[in-house]
Design a protein around this motif. Sequence first.
Motif, PDB file in Angstrom:
ATOM      1  N   HIS A 173       0.840  -1.209   0.000  1.00  0.00           N
ATOM      2  CA  HIS A 173       0.000   0.000   0.000  1.00  0.00           C
ATOM      3  C   HIS A 173       0.869   1.249   0.000  1.00  0.00           C
ATOM      4  N   GLN A 177       1.100   4.235  -2.788  1.00  0.00           N
ATOM      5  CA  GLN A 177       0.925   5.644  -2.403  1.00  0.00           C
ATOM      6  C   GLN A 177       2.107   6.482  -2.849  1.00  0.00           C
ATOM      7  N   MET A 194      -3.636  -1.330  -5.204  1.00  0.00           N
ATOM      8  CA  MET A 194      -3.905  -0.589  -3.968  1.00  0.00           C
ATOM      9  C   MET A 194      -5.263  -0.996  -3.390  1.00  0.00           C
ATOM     10  N   ALA A 197      -4.840  -4.254  -1.597  1.00  0.00           N
ATOM     11  CA  ALA A 197      -4.180  -4.034  -0.303  1.00  0.00           C
ATOM     12  C   ALA A 197      -5.167  -3.477   0.709  1.00  0.00           C
ATOM     13  N   GLU A 198      -5.994  -2.522   0.288  1.00  0.00           N
ATOM     14  CA  GLU A 198      -7.020  -1.966   1.185  1.00  0.00           C
ATOM     15  C   GLU A 198      -7.983  -3.057   1.651  1.00  0.00           C
ATOM     16  N   CYS A 210     -10.793   2.548  -4.926  1.00  0.00           N
ATOM     17  CA  CYS A 210      -9.643   2.161  -5.748  1.00  0.00           C
ATOM     18  C   CYS A 210     -10.082   1.345  -6.960  1.00  0.00           C
TER      19      CYS A 210
END
Length: 426
Positions: A173, A177, A194, A197-198, A210
């Motif tokens: 993540h 970012q 991402m 990952a969230e 995302c």
Amino acid sequence: MLKPGPDKFTSIDDLASFWVEHGHDPDLPEHDYLNPGNTALELGYPSLAYDILKQGMLQYPHNLALKYSGALALARSGSITTAVNLVGEILPLLKDQDPLYADALSLAGRLAKDFWSKIKDTSQRQEYARKSMDYYNKAFVLTGKAYPGINAATMGLFCGKTQQATDIAIQVHELCQQQLRSGMETDHWLHATMGEAELLLEQYDAAQDCYRQAVQFAGNRFGDIASMRRQIRYLSVYRTHTGNILELLRVPVVLAFSGHMIDAEERTDARFPPEIEPLVRKSIRDNLEQLEMVTGYCSAACGADLIFLEEMQKRNHETHIILPFKRSDFIKSSLEIAGQKWVERFEVVSKRATTLTYATQESYLGDDVLFTYTNRLICGKAILKAQELESKAVLLTVVDQSVHAESGARWRIWNHGVIRGTNQSR
């Protein structure tokens, strides 16, 4: 001898023509196998890619890049066991600093994941999940890249290494970012990674945002969207609130289309008279509006085929045209007989088609078996595409129902549902 570079081929037609002409040349250099093979993979033709790369491997048995791409082509074709064997040959010959090593590790992880997805036995599934995580994690440690990292995290969750999965997901993540903050160009995979990952970190609203962005960036790359969707389905066993994400990651219905040609002036028994073209167009349009997201496979003869292609392209849907034999003969046999305007309409839709391929490059010698073969090929390609997208293949046809209906109601579009097979006449 033609020596294509990596950007030589702009379409699958160019690539196929090159391979037909030069594929059996024993003096082809290594890159003339590797570049076309990789291009075929990028264009979504893994079977053709493997044909090219396999020949290259026979000519250059020590070229590990050819073997890696060959294994990738096999994996994408569903030949998992053969791909595993080939990757097994590559890995012991590579070293940590070799760029191909991390790619081969990731491919080994993907293949172990493929086995995991197909096996029902719980203990075997756990073992393949662990193998997959280990391969991906080695590649992540070597490269620090998000792709092997997110897969290592997800497979870690699947094999019960929850804390390690969380730790890797946090690292991935942050990598994503950083890339977003840097102002570097982004793509759909960055947002999907991402989002995954969230999801692993149970940040469901952020994950949905995302994936919404991932879909916007992906556009019509439905194969990629299908891959994201497949991953979410796997994760739905371990994470809640995935239904909204799956709804975002919609893939199209795959249509196989077949229909009558427009009646030529000399035809005595009316089958598709020109005056009913608006009715046929409206019926096709109504079916497309009902199905919404579609991608279509068909030929391009005058009449129903071209009307279908025009309506598809108005909606910016993918259109995959398959011609039964060489272009000049097709124009004479299936377009010119109805007038020059149909030839002009063919030229427009063929230029706008997503792909245009041939059942055979040979001349038309009057045997209609080539048309039957093309219809079967259309259905086969639609079925395979639907399997790839985990969607459904639907047969849509324009047929003369005169045997069963009176003249005023005989022209109909039939949506046959899931394809079982077809033998439509021209």
